[in-house]
Design an enzyme around this catalytic site. Structure first.
Site, PDB file in Angstrom:
ATOM      1  CD  GLU A 110      -3.041  -0.931   0.362  1.00  0.00           C
ATOM      2  OE1 GLU A 110      -3.097   0.079  -0.360  1.00  0.00           O
ATOM      3  OE2 GLU A 110      -3.894  -1.822   0.335  1.00  0.00           O
TER       4      GLU A 110
ATOM      5  CB  CYS B 167      -1.840   7.101   0.988  1.00  0.00           C
ATOM      6  SG  CYS B 167      -3.298   6.405   1.753  1.00  0.00           S
TER       7      CYS B 167
HETATM    8  P1  NAD Z   1       8.128   5.484   4.631  1.00  0.00           P
HETATM    9  O1  NAD Z   1       8.185   4.740   3.351  1.00  0.00           O
HETATM   10  O2  NAD Z   1       9.244   6.391   4.964  1.00  0.00           O
HETATM   11  O3  NAD Z   1       8.025   4.436   5.854  1.00  0.00           O
HETATM   12  C1  NAD Z   1       6.955   3.531   5.967  1.00  0.00           C
HETATM   13  C2  NAD Z   1       7.377   2.363   6.830  1.00  0.00           C
HETATM   14  O4  NAD Z   1       8.304   1.561   6.100  1.00  0.00           O
HETATM   15  C3  NAD Z   1       8.102   2.758   8.123  1.00  0.00           C
HETATM   16  O5  NAD Z   1       7.688   1.911   9.161  1.00  0.00           O
HETATM   17  C4  NAD Z   1       9.552   2.539   7.759  1.00  0.00           C
HETATM   18  O6  NAD Z   1      10.380   2.326   8.883  1.00  0.00           O
HETATM   19  C5  NAD Z   1       9.461   1.295   6.900  1.00  0.00           C
HETATM   20  N1  NAD Z   1      10.573   1.046   5.984  1.00  0.00           N
HETATM   21  C6  NAD Z   1      11.308   1.951   5.286  1.00  0.00           C
HETATM   22  N2  NAD Z   1      12.216   1.321   4.519  1.00  0.00           N
HETATM   23  C7  NAD Z   1      12.070  -0.011   4.721  1.00  0.00           C
HETATM   24  C8  NAD Z   1      12.711  -1.185   4.219  1.00  0.00           C
HETATM   25  N3  NAD Z   1      13.714  -1.112   3.339  1.00  0.00           N
HETATM   26  N4  NAD Z   1      12.284  -2.387   4.641  1.00  0.00           N
HETATM   27  C9  NAD Z   1      11.258  -2.491   5.517  1.00  0.00           C
HETATM   28  N5  NAD Z   1      10.622  -1.411   6.053  1.00  0.00           N
HETATM   29  C10 NAD Z   1      11.023  -0.183   5.652  1.00  0.00           C
HETATM   30  O7  NAD Z   1       6.721   6.264   4.659  1.00  0.00           O
HETATM   31  P2  NAD Z   1       6.191   7.360   5.682  1.00  0.00           P
HETATM   32  O8  NAD Z   1       6.910   8.648   5.442  1.00  0.00           O
HETATM   33  O9  NAD Z   1       6.152   6.800   7.066  1.00  0.00           O
HETATM   34  O10 NAD Z   1       4.661   7.503   5.211  1.00  0.00           O
HETATM   35  C11 NAD Z   1       4.267   8.251   4.110  1.00  0.00           C
HETATM   36  C12 NAD Z   1       4.113   7.393   2.868  1.00  0.00           C
HETATM   37  O11 NAD Z   1       3.221   6.303   3.110  1.00  0.00           O
HETATM   38  C13 NAD Z   1       3.485   8.170   1.721  1.00  0.00           C
HETATM   39  O12 NAD Z   1       4.139   7.830   0.535  1.00  0.00           O
HETATM   40  C14 NAD Z   1       2.038   7.685   1.712  1.00  0.00           C
HETATM   41  O13 NAD Z   1       1.390   7.842   0.484  1.00  0.00           O
HETATM   42  C15 NAD Z   1       2.224   6.253   2.095  1.00  0.00           C
HETATM   43  N6  NAD Z   1       0.982   5.671   2.627  1.00  0.00           N
HETATM   44  C16 NAD Z   1       0.275   4.820   1.829  1.00  0.00           C
HETATM   45  C17 NAD Z   1      -0.929   4.301   2.274  1.00  0.00           C
HETATM   46  C18 NAD Z   1      -1.753   3.391   1.401  1.00  0.00           C
HETATM   47  O14 NAD Z   1      -2.628   2.732   1.925  1.00  0.00           O
HETATM   48  N7  NAD Z   1      -1.519   3.314   0.103  1.00  0.00           N
HETATM   49  C19 NAD Z   1      -1.398   4.630   3.547  1.00  0.00           C
HETATM   50  C20 NAD Z   1      -0.643   5.480   4.344  1.00  0.00           C
HETATM   51  C21 NAD Z   1       0.552   5.997   3.864  1.00  0.00           C
END
Ligand code: NAD
Length: 507
Positions: A261, A295
């Site tokens: 997601e 998102c």
């Molecule tokens: P982010 O990608 O920085 O982090 C999200 C999560 O992924 C965190 O827990 C982070 O620690 C983890 N993570 C990062 N790199 C990783 C890796 N290599 N392996 C495993 N885990 C890893 O995102 P953010 O800044 O916390 O949130 C914002 C983003 O999330 C935006 O792009 C938003 O659109 C997206 N989002 C999408 C949805 C959806 O349902 N499509 C919902 C909410 C947020």
């Protein structure tokens, strides 16, 4: 503030690992959670290491071997109790969401309500994990499909929905028979610890330790080991497209299932037949709500040139009236961004937009006060500008004019992401074209409803770089189970499918 934390069982320094019904310190450093509205520290949470992840996953797997044989409606009881406890704690938990993520209180409470709704949905589902009966081509044969629990589910969540996204996954996974290991964002670890304290009570009451697990830590320290772990049957990851690409590649090395997601770049098309009053309210909520950190936030408004002069000045006026401030305060509609880095990214995107020919119509300034506050920005843009194709996680709305609906749809679909979309029109042909196979290419397509604020009853997710995953309602539960096709021969002959003959020589 302290009262809220205490009510949820949080202290200034908390353990960030919960497994097998007990809390552990973990081998990583403590992470401090800050209130983005004041920049004050809220509390610390210890983090885990790859070794902690391994221990947690093994514990979850041990529970799985038992939990998979518990009848689904009995598993549903754990989720029913969770929903009940969340109802009782809705206010303090919603306040904590506001404190840690900076969203306004109404949205903080709404997020907890979403968890409750999800629990209710999953409890009903626990009696409806239906398979199919299939007509067999062979006489005296019966064919059917059944669904079995999958295994340990690893749930990685983003900061902007610090509790709801876990609930979308956990409520379904638990009724489907899968223990859950949660890796939350290090920007919102207190919300995760608070939720897990609630889960601990439920595990105690129902004597089922090991169903819910938590391991706080960074993407590198905890996220990657979780994705790599061979006992994790499904990785459900929510976050940026960049993170999703890393997770997908890592999971592919062991052909693990993923449910992704990821980021969106959501658009509304405003046609000459739109109800502009309705559209104005929807556009402002979708673009400014949660300070542009959903998102599903509206990032592109594609406006027919004949309504531009009637709509855009009203939009600027509405933006000017938005109260920005402490998200606790009644009447405030926009809180802070999550961090100083998010403010910098917004400023950089605005500079790039201007360098590429965009024109800032209103807003974008950083407010000089404690906290990470900005004014939401309206930017007149050309769809060719490369920055328009990116998701900047901040309240920037690009306004793009169009002449023909086919052209608007082409602009709409021209970005790499495909999460949420909407058209505002009272014209049937326009609405149906937008919803047709040559219309919006997104996972969510609305008519006269904004891009954000989905209900849990529908399957939620998007296409292209958004990752293709579906969570929450409809048949999203199937991702958390394995399908088995079964054939029973109740006759005395062995007819082969497709009429194949295979006579053995007489014995
Ligand atoms: P982010 O990608 O920085 O982090 C999200 C999560 O992924 C965190 O827990 C982070 O620690 C983890 N993570 C990062 N790199 C990783 C890796 N290599 N392996 C495993 N885990 C890893 O995102 P953010 O800044 O916390 O949130 C914002 C983003 O999330 C935006 O792009 C938003 O659109 C997206 N989002 C999408 C949805 C959806 O349902 N499509 C919902 C909410 C947020």
């Amino acid at each position: 503030m302290r009262e809220v934390l205490e009510q949820l069982g949080l202290s200034l320094s908390n353990h960030g690992i919960y497994s097998d019904g007990a809390w552990h310190q973990g081998g990583g450093e403590e992470v401090i959670s800050f209130n983005p509205a004041t920049e004050e520290p809220l509390g610390g949470v210890s983090t885990g290491t790859a070794q902690d992840v391994s221990q947690v996953v093994e514990a979850a797997h041990r529970r799985f071997l038992h939990w998979r044989m518990v009848p689904p409606p009995v598993r549903g009881e754990a989720v029913r109790c969770l929903g009940q406890r969340l109802r009782e704690l809705k206010k303090p938990l919603g306040m904590l969401v506001t404190l840690e993520s900076g969203k306004i209180l109404s949205e903080g409470l709404g997020e907890v309500q979403e968890m409750i709704d999800m629990c209710d949905f999953a409890v009903g589902l626990s009696r409806q994990l239906y398979g199919l009966t299939i007509a067999s081509e062979r006489p005296q044969h019966r064919m059917f499909e059944q669904w079995h629990p999958l295994g340990v589910v690893g749930v990685i969540t983003a900061f902007n929905f610090p509790v709801a996204v876990w609930a979308w996954n956990a409520a379904l996974a638990v009724v489907c028979g899968d223990p859950v290991v949660w890796k939350p964002s290090t920007l919102s670890p207190l919300c995760a610890v608070a939720v897990m304290k609630i889960c601990q009570q439920i595990e105690r009451e129902l004597d089922c330790p090991g169903v819910f697990h938590l391991c706080v830590g960074s993407g590198q320290q905890v996220g990657e080991p979780l994705v790599e772990h061979p006992r994790v049957a499904l990785i459900s990851a929510t976050g940026s497209c960049r993170m999703g690409l890393q997770v997908a590649q890592c999971a592919a090395k062991r052909l693990a299932r993923t449910l992704l997601e990821l980021g969106g770049n959501n658009a509304v098309i405003l046609t000459p037949h739109a109800n502009l009053d309705l559209a104005l309210r929807a556009v402002v909520f979708a673009a400014v709500g949660t300070a542009g950190q959903r998102c599903t936030t509206l990032r592109r408004l594609i406006v027919h040139e004949s309504v531009w002069d009637r709509f855009v000045p009203r939009l600027v006026e509405a933006y000017q009236s938005i109260r920005i401030g402490d998200p606790w305060e009644p009447g405030v509609l926009m809180g802070p961004l999550i961090s100083a880095q998010a403010v910098e990214q917004m400023q950089s995107a605005l500079q790039q937009a201007q360098a590429q020919g965009g024109r800032v119509l209103w807003g974008g300034e950083v407010l000089s006060r404690p906290g990470h506050f900005v004014r939401p920005a309206l930017v007149e843009a050309d769809p060719q500008m490369s920055i328009v194709a990116e998701e900047t996680f901040a309240p920037i709305l690009y306004l793009i004019p169009y002449q023909r609906l086919e052209q608007a749809i082409e602009i709409h679909n021209s970005v790499p992401q495909g999460l949420s979309s909407a058209i505002f029109t009272d014209n049937l042909q326009e609405a149906e074209l937008f919803l047709s196979a040559q219309g919006s290419d997104c996972g969510i397509a609305n008519v006269n409803v904004g891009t954000s604020g989905a209900e849990i009853g529908g399957a939620f997710g998007g296409e292209k770089l958004t990752g293709g995953g579906r969570e929450a309602g409809s048949d999203a539960w199937r991702a958390y189970m394995r399908r088995q096709t079964c054939t029973i021969n109740w006759g005395r002959q062995l007819p082969l499918a497709q009429g194949v003959q295979f006579p053995l020589p007489a014995q």
